[in-house]
Design a protein around this motif. Structure first.
Motif, mmCIF file in Angstrom:
data_model
loop_
_atom_site.group_PDB
_atom_site.id
_atom_site.type_symbol
_atom_site.label_atom_id
_atom_site.label_comp_id
_atom_site.label_asym_id
_atom_site.label_seq_id
_atom_site.Cartn_x
_atom_site.Cartn_y
_atom_site.Cartn_z
ATOM 1 N N LYS A 1 -2.060 -0.264 10.864
ATOM 2 C CA LYS A 1 -3.419 -0.900 10.797
ATOM 3 C C LYS A 1 -4.330 -0.365 9.859
ATOM 4 N N THR A 2 -4.468 1.126 10.101
ATOM 5 C CA THR A 2 -5.627 1.781 9.477
ATOM 6 C C THR A 2 -5.002 2.365 8.196
ATOM 7 N N HIS A 3 -3.516 2.431 8.157
ATOM 8 C CA HIS A 3 -2.871 3.212 7.125
ATOM 9 C C HIS A 3 -3.304 4.711 7.324
ATOM 10 N N ARG A 4 -3.296 5.156 8.617
ATOM 11 C CA ARG A 4 -3.678 6.683 8.521
ATOM 12 C C ARG A 4 -2.834 7.263 9.508
ATOM 13 N N PHE B 1 0.675 -1.303 0.070
ATOM 14 C CA PHE B 1 0.055 0.198 0.059
ATOM 15 C C PHE B 1 0.947 1.157 0.025
ATOM 16 N N VAL B 2 0.127 2.550 -0.191
ATOM 17 C CA VAL B 2 0.984 3.706 -0.180
ATOM 18 C C VAL B 2 0.437 4.748 0.730
#
Lengths: 327, 1091
Positions: free
Chosen positions: A51-54, A10-11
């Motif tokens: 985990k949330t990519h945030r 992911f990016v």
């Protein structure tokens, strides 16, 4: 036929500035959320929840000046960051705090990242570039100076470009590897404060180096098209072991994976390259970014299958790759 | 009424009647006595009870043939006495009892019941009934001693005989009632409650009668329906009361192992007594089971609801009292009651539910392993038969079969796991569900219904305004049933399974089926969705709460694994269309994409082998599978609520992918799913959901763009995002739109049409979000032209230009013609140049991001304008038009682009397919609004001649054409050109000669022979021309037709001669006159004074 190179897992977007440094903190308890710290050109340190990519939090402590080094000190609650405002900040992030507890002023105006080495519980050594050609080693958290490493007069090494503190095993003498502007790598003894060995590896400034103390081998990259692998013999002498020619010039970061099997380079040609560490066999070229890659970092997950590679680039993006499953 | 209150008075009154009766037993005497009795008060009568009864009893005992009428009246009289008094002596009770019974016994000892009148029988039965009620306290128990067993037996058999064989309903019912009293189960509350010991004794006694009673009653119950429901109801009631009494678990438990020895003198009687030991109870239970089976079969379909209601009571009573003894019968009993849950009568339904509720609440099943076994056995056999039944039964039958199944599951409750843990049970059940839930996939419409939203230039404003729309499951068509109720039952079955069952086990099993065969996949997915919903307790109707509620983490774990499976490439990307474009673009590449993807190796094995001929059935089936999976995602979101948010990372992208699908059903379902997700995760609107999770989506898009095969889908996601969001989304997706453009740059040849779709939606969105001003401009054609000049802020350059022009004109007028060279060098610069320079002076002010995007898109479009494929060219022209619209306010940037686009646009306008010409003309009109100066010369040089030629050449054709012509492409082109030409002329500010060309080309369309629409369009051209150059237009029009004579104001002037004056009325007259009139009006409005 070899498999085509994978895509990023992911990016991460949203730093809104070039990313200069990355640091994982994923080795905690299982219930802990894996974290990635990123330092970017606009002076923010982003704390990414993997985990949330945030972004969990954005830390602003370097007066909007580029942050180019982030390290953790024992877990993810204590953080060290170095920025272009000539300060090295120590952060306390426990229980959601985001405060700078201490800071060190560096006289250096270059891009040399500091190097951190844990020597005992709660005690670290930090090497940082100072003044023009000097390297200063401090003890943290007391900030007492351990030594200042000054090259001989007339050595004309130029500024230190990259540093790596290491020790063979716990309790042995800490040593410092430093790459200089003139392309040479020097092994310093901290206790004696003098040069143990000097090796000219590159014609251009050494941009980055990493060292594997088990195999006593290191690798350095510069702005030219060559990767240089050198070894340290028992007499503490650095020798060129091998060189590897690249297609495109410019390596901004080199990291050997903690298990010492592969290494990753961040290239000015927008690409991340993966090599086998043993023979420097090229394994993969990861092509995603659209601008210079500034940094690469391997994660410290306890479970090898979860481990990740992250790369930060000038295009404001951080790409996360899962390459463990394939190699 | 009572006249005689004291015994003395009563005695005095009654004595004569009694004496008389004793002497002569006649009906009249009995009647007299009865009349007297009526006047005696109850306490007084009690004192004289035996005295009064004596003559009556005597009358019964008189030897000789009996006179029926007498007997009847005597019996009635006795019962009236008994009704008023109570029997306090055991002997009297027994004697009366036996005397009454003998009244009905046959005179000789023949086995047949006496042939007596029905009235008599009824009287005797009632007398017995009254007697039993008048017995005082313990006295009644004296009748229930082993010694009186024969007497009781006699009475019982007598009554049974009456109940069975009589024709009269009333007798039957009374006999049954009486019997009920006799076995101490009367409904009325007057009776003394038996203590345990007494009950036990009575039970021992009644056990002897049980076979007789039960067999006879079962015959009554299963007898002719014509006997009326009341009889049947009473018989059922009696049956369960007696069986429940004799076979009561409580009593049987206390029976000693061995038979007690009775005193010797009673040895004969003791032979009659039954010992209710284990053997006896077992064999009796077996026999009863047969009877019960028969009864249940019969009465569960009895037409009268009261009978069915009583059946429910029977089950309830027996289950409560004889749960152990009659366990073997319960499979029938439970089946009956479970089946009656769906009875047509609401009373029966509600009672059934109560009973089931009671069963569940008292944990009868949970505590009784044997009962659970019975249920699971039933379940097994029903599951085995289910597919056959569903195939053969009608809808009502299906409903009842399934409600039985559902009832079993509900009754089992937490014990369901017993069933699930047995492999064969689970197999049976799941296979049955798989077969029953098979969908009907023959419908072609589903495959054909397409979503054309992305094509049309007019975007429906609906989706944008639409808030959270709750996803409603699409109506499915099943192979084996059509009734909605059947599906609801199946749904409930799955949910109940999920509610009580072990979730991991169920999910694992059905996932196995899902993967096992394509034939089961849809059904398994449906079941999985419902099971998960059930596990979370959503929409489950159960009898009893489960003991341990489900752990959210477990649920989440299951959901994650199902989601992974659903969105796996092999299950998510199915061929759903035979659209050649889509197939050629998606699927072959998709396979190569699969191979290229390192993780996809296992996925491709599952992918159905690429079939050369995809049948409609397959497509339909794929569509349904995707829809069911989408519904599943929505359902999971509803189940997890806010907990679903972390899963959006992986789930949202695939759903949006499907929301952009071309197949109508899929995209609608996906939108529904999105609505569900919004609601579950607490987002106010779809737009909110998309905006807040745009990072996940953008990540997915950008990664998928890297794979050729995934590009169309990534494009679709972006399309959907834009479609359902607003301008606030733009900064979030800008990044990825750039990615799209760069992806397009890599594959102009192969993916152009895919990406054009996205570019179209991007620009359409931009035009909608930022191009609002354009709509206003277009609304008014006429007034805008006039007012805009007035309102425009006059810049310094313009003022300067005006004066320069003025000076020059004046010089020309004075005859001071400048030489040609000078004019060319400094006076008439190329039209584009002033704009160019002004753009330079304005500096490169940073464009707003949306305009920058439009600019980037337009640059790509220029490359694609001359693509070989017509479809692509058409798309490009659409996109180009939108780009121009967005860039309108940014002339500095639009002009250079227009300059570059022009060479490619000209061939589209002049020598392309009419479709392309049509759209290119629209682009031209859009461009003209802003770049009039730039276009003027080029348009007049490159395009106008061709346009006017084609207008002229087409005119005869359209003049001849019939009504169908208006549907042809040629007509549309003519219309578009004529409609566009007017504003175009004005915006380009064309010179006189060019205007003449336009007017010449359009004049022919003023002919009345032309289709009406073309005439109107041509009129509009002339209206524009009038606005620009009223005089020459007037002249032109009057050349054709002139209504007025223009008298010269002075004789010295030559009379005005216009060519139109002489002409007769012709095809042009009407339109020309109309136009002239308009012109006149305009002139007089603008300038009140004549020019």
């Amino acid at each position: 036929m070899a498999l085509p190179p994978p895509d990023p897992q992911f990016v991460l977007r949203g730093t809104s500035a070039a990313v200069h440094t990355l640091h994982f903190s994923c080795g905690g308890q299982e219930c802990d959320v894996p974290i990635l710290f990123s330092g970017s050109e606009n002076g923010f340190i982003h704390v990414w929840n993997l985990k949330t990519h945030r972004v969990n939090a954005a830390l602003d402590g370097h007066g909007r000046k580029s942050v180019y080094c982030v390290e953790t000190m024992d877990g993810k609650d204590r953080l060290l960051s170095q920025g272009r405002d000539q300060r090295i900040c120590l952060w306390d992030l426990a229980e959601g705090r985001t405060s700078v507890t201490d800071s060190v002023f560096t006289e250096n105006v270059g891009f040399c990242r500091c190097s951190l080495l844990k020597v005992a519980q709660g005690r670290w050594l930090m090497a940082m570039a100072k003044a023009l050609e000097e390297v200063q080693v401090l003890e943290l958290p007391s900030k007492t100076s351990v030594c200042t490493l000054k090259p001989e007069v007339g050595a004309k090494l130029g500024m230190p470009m990259c540093l790596k503190l290491w020790q063979l095993n716990c309790g042995s003498q800490p040593l410092l590897l430093a790459g200089y502007e003139d392309g040479s790598v020097i092994l310093w003894s901290l206790s004696m404060g003098k040069v143990l060995s000097q090796l000219v590896c590159h014609q251009e400034p050494v941009m980055s180096l990493d060292f594997d103390s088990e195999k006593a081998k290191g690798i350095s990259g510069s702005s030219e098209k060559v990767l240089s692998i050198w070894s340290l013999n028992e007499q503490q002498n650095l020798q060129v072991y091998k060189t590897h020619n690249l297609v495109n010039a410019g390596i901004s970061d080199i990291t050997i994976r903690p298990d010492k099997k592969i290494l990753a380079t961040a290239g000015w040609d927008h690409r991340i390259r993966i090599f086998g560490w043993k023979k420097l066999k090229p394994l993969a070229v990861l092509d995603y970014h659209t601008a210079t890659v500034h940094c690469v970092s391997f994660s410290d997950h306890k479970n090898p299958s979860e481990r990740l590679l992250a790369a930060g680039s000038k295009d404001h993006r951080i790409s996360i790759w899962s390459i463990y499953t394939q190699t | 009424m009572a006249v005689f209150d004291t015994p003395q008075e009563a005695f005095g009154a009654l004595r004569p009647a009694c004496v008389r009766l004793t002497r002569a037993q006649t009906v009249e005497n009995v009647a007299r006595l009865r009349a007297r009795l009526a006047a005696v008060s109850a306490p007084a009568l009690q004192e004289l009870q035996e005295y009064v009864l004596f003559p009556l009893r005597f009358a019964l005992k008189v030897p000789g043939p009996r006179r029926e009428r007498l007997v009847q009246s005597v019996v009635q009289c006795i019962s009236s006495v008994l009704a008023a008094t109570c029997v306090k002596k055991q002997e009297l009770l027994q004697e009366l009892f036996s005397e009454l019974c003998t009244c009905l016994s046959p005179p000789s000892s023949s086995s047949k019941p006496a042939r007596l009148s029905e009235e008599l029988k009824l009287a005797v039965i009632q007398a017995l009934h009254t007697l039993m009620h008048s017995a005082y306290g313990d006295v009644i128990l004296s009748l229930y001693q082993p010694s009186t067993l024969p007497l009781l037996g006699f009475a019982v058999s007598l009554l049974l005989g009456l109940a069975e064989q009589e024709k009269a309903k009333q007798i039957k019912i009374s006999a049954l009632k009486c019997l009920q009293v006799l076995v101490l189960q009367c409904d009325c509350q007057e009776h003394r409650h038996l203590d345990e010991e007494e009950a036990q004794q009575c039970g021992d006694l009644f056990a002897s009668f049980l076979p007789g009673i039960s067999i006879t009653l079962s015959r009554v119950i299963t007898g002719d329906i014509k006997q009326g429901h009341k009889t049947t109801v009473s018989a059922i009631r009696l049956f369960y009361l007696i069986v429940g009494f004799v076979m009561a678990d409580a009593q049987l438990a206390r029976i000693p192992k061995n038979k007690e020895k009775l005193p010797v003198e009673q040895s004969r009687i003791s032979e009659l007594m039954v010992h209710r030991g284990p053997d006896w109870s077992k064999s009796t239970a077996e026999k009863l089971s047969l009877l019960l089976h028969k009864m249940v079969e019969f009465s569960s379909v009895h037409p009268h609801w009261k009978v069915r209601l009583e059946l429910v009571e029977l089950v309830h009573h027996l289950l409560r009292n004889c749960g152990r003894a009659l366990v073997a019968s319960f499979s029938h009993l439970l089946k009956a009651v479970v089946g009656l849950v769906n009875d047509e009568s609401s009373e029966v339904q509600s009672r059934c539910n109560e009973v089931l509720q009671g069963i569940a609440e008292q944990r009868i099943v949970a505590q009784n392993r044997a009962l659970a076994d019975v249920l699971s056995e039933n379940l097994h056999s029903l599951a085995t038969a289910l597919p056959r039944l569903m195939n053969s039964q009608d809808d009502a039958g299906k409903v009842s079969t399934l409600s039985v199944l559902l009832g079993y599951l509900k009754l089992l409750g937490p014990k369901i796991n017993l069933v699930l843990n047995s492999v064969s049970h689970l197999q049976r059940l799941s296979k049955a569900l798989m077969q029953v839930l098979e969908l009907d996939v023959a419908d072609v419409k589903i495959v054909e219904a397409r979503r054309w939203g992305c094509e049309g230039a007019c975007r429906p404003s609906g989706p944008l305004q639409r808030g959270v729309q709750k996803g409603r499951a699409q109506k499915k068509y099943f192979r084996f049933f059509t009734e909605e109720r059947v599906f609801q039952l199946l749904q409930q079955i799955c949910r109940v399974l999920g509610y009580y069952g072990n979730l991991y086990l169920l999910v694992d099993h059905f996932m196995g089926l899902y993967g096992e065969s394509g034939a089961y996949r849809k059904q398994a997915a449906m079941v999985l969705n419902e099971v998960v919903a059930g596990a979370a307790g959503l929409g489950v109707d159960v009898l009893r709460e489960r003991e341990v509620s489900l752990n959210v983490d477990d649920l989440k774990g299951s959901v994650v694994s199902i989601l992974d499976e659903y969105t796996d490439q092999a299950n998510w990307y199915l061929i759903t269309s035979i659209d050649t474009e889509e197939i050629s673009h998606e699927h072959p590449v998709q396979r190569s994409g699969l191979a290229a993807r390192p993780g996809g190796a296992c996925g491709s094995a599952l992918l159905p082998a690429p079939e050369p001929h995809v049948t409609t059935r397959t497509l339909n089936s794929h569509i349904w599978q995707i829809c069911i999976q989408l519904e599943g995602v929505g359902c999971f979101a509803a189940v997890l609520g806010k907990e679903f948010r972390p899963l959006l990372l992986s789930a949202l992208y695939p759903v949006l992918e499907k929301a952009g699908d071309k197949t109508l059903l899929i995209s609608e379902t996906a939108l529904g799913t999105l609505g569900d997700i919004c609601e579950a995760c607490g987002y106010d609107s779809l737009q909110c959901l998309i905006n807040e999770n745009s990072d996940y989506l953008v990540n997915g898009i950008s990664l998928n763009l890297r794979q050729l095969a995934h590009q169309p889908r990534a494009a679709r996601v972006l399309d959907t995002m834009l479609r359902h969001s607003d301008a606030s989304l733009l900064p979030l997706v800008e990044d990825v739109i750039q990615d799209v453009l760069s992806a397009l740059d890599h594959s102009y040849s192969t993916q152009a049409s895919t990406f054009l779709g996205v570019l179209h939606s991007v620009t359409a969105a931009l035009a909608q979000w930022f191009g609002a001003s354009r709509g206003e401009e277009q609304t008014g054609e006429w007034p805008q032209g006039a007012s805009s000049q007035g309102q425009q802020v006059v810049t310094r350059q313009e003022v300067e230009q005006f004066f320069l022009d003025y000076v020059r004109q004046k010089q020309i007028a004075e005859g001071n013609l400048p030489d040609a060279e000078a004019e060319e060098s400094d006076e008439v610069p190329p039209p584009a140049q002033p704009e160019q320079t002004s753009s330079d002076t304005a500096g490169e002010a940073p464009l707003p991001s949306h305009a920058q995007l439009a600019k980037d898109v337009m640059e790509r479009c220029i490359h694609l304008l001359s693509d070989g494929r017509l479809r692509v060219r058409l798309r490009v022209l659409d996109v180009l038009e939108l780009c121009v619209t967005v860039l309108h306010p940014h002339g500095n940037h639009l002009l250079p682009l227009a300059h570059r686009a022009w060479p490619a646009l000209v061939p589209r306008l002049t020598s392309d397919d009419p479709l392309a010409v049509l759209r290119a003309f629209k682009v031209l009109c859009a461009l003209a609004q802003r770049c009039g100066d730039f276009l003027r010369q080029r348009f007049c040089r490159d395009v106008l001649p061709k346009l006017s030629r084609s207008l002229l050449s087409q005119a005869p054709a359209s003049a001849r054409a019939g009504p169908v012509y208006s549907h042809t492409l040629a007509f549309k082109l003519q219309l578009a050109v004529l409609q566009g030409l007017g504003p175009l002329c004005e915006e380009l500010d064309m010179g006189e000669s060019d205007l003449n060309k336009v007017a010449d080309a359009c004049l022919i369309y003023l002919s009345a022979k032309q289709p009406m629409k073309l005439q109107e369009a041509a009129q509009s051209v002339f209206l524009h021309l009038m606005h620009m150059d009223p005089d020459s237009t007037w002249l032109l029009l009057t050349e054709v037709c002139c209504p007025h004579r223009y008298e010269p104001p002075h004789a010295s002037l030559r009379p005005v001669k216009l060519r139109g004056m002489e002409t007769q009325r012709n095809e042009f007259t009407d339109n020309v006159l109309l136009l002239l009139e308009r012109l006149q009006r305009r002139e007089s409005q603008e300038e009140p004074s004549p020019p």
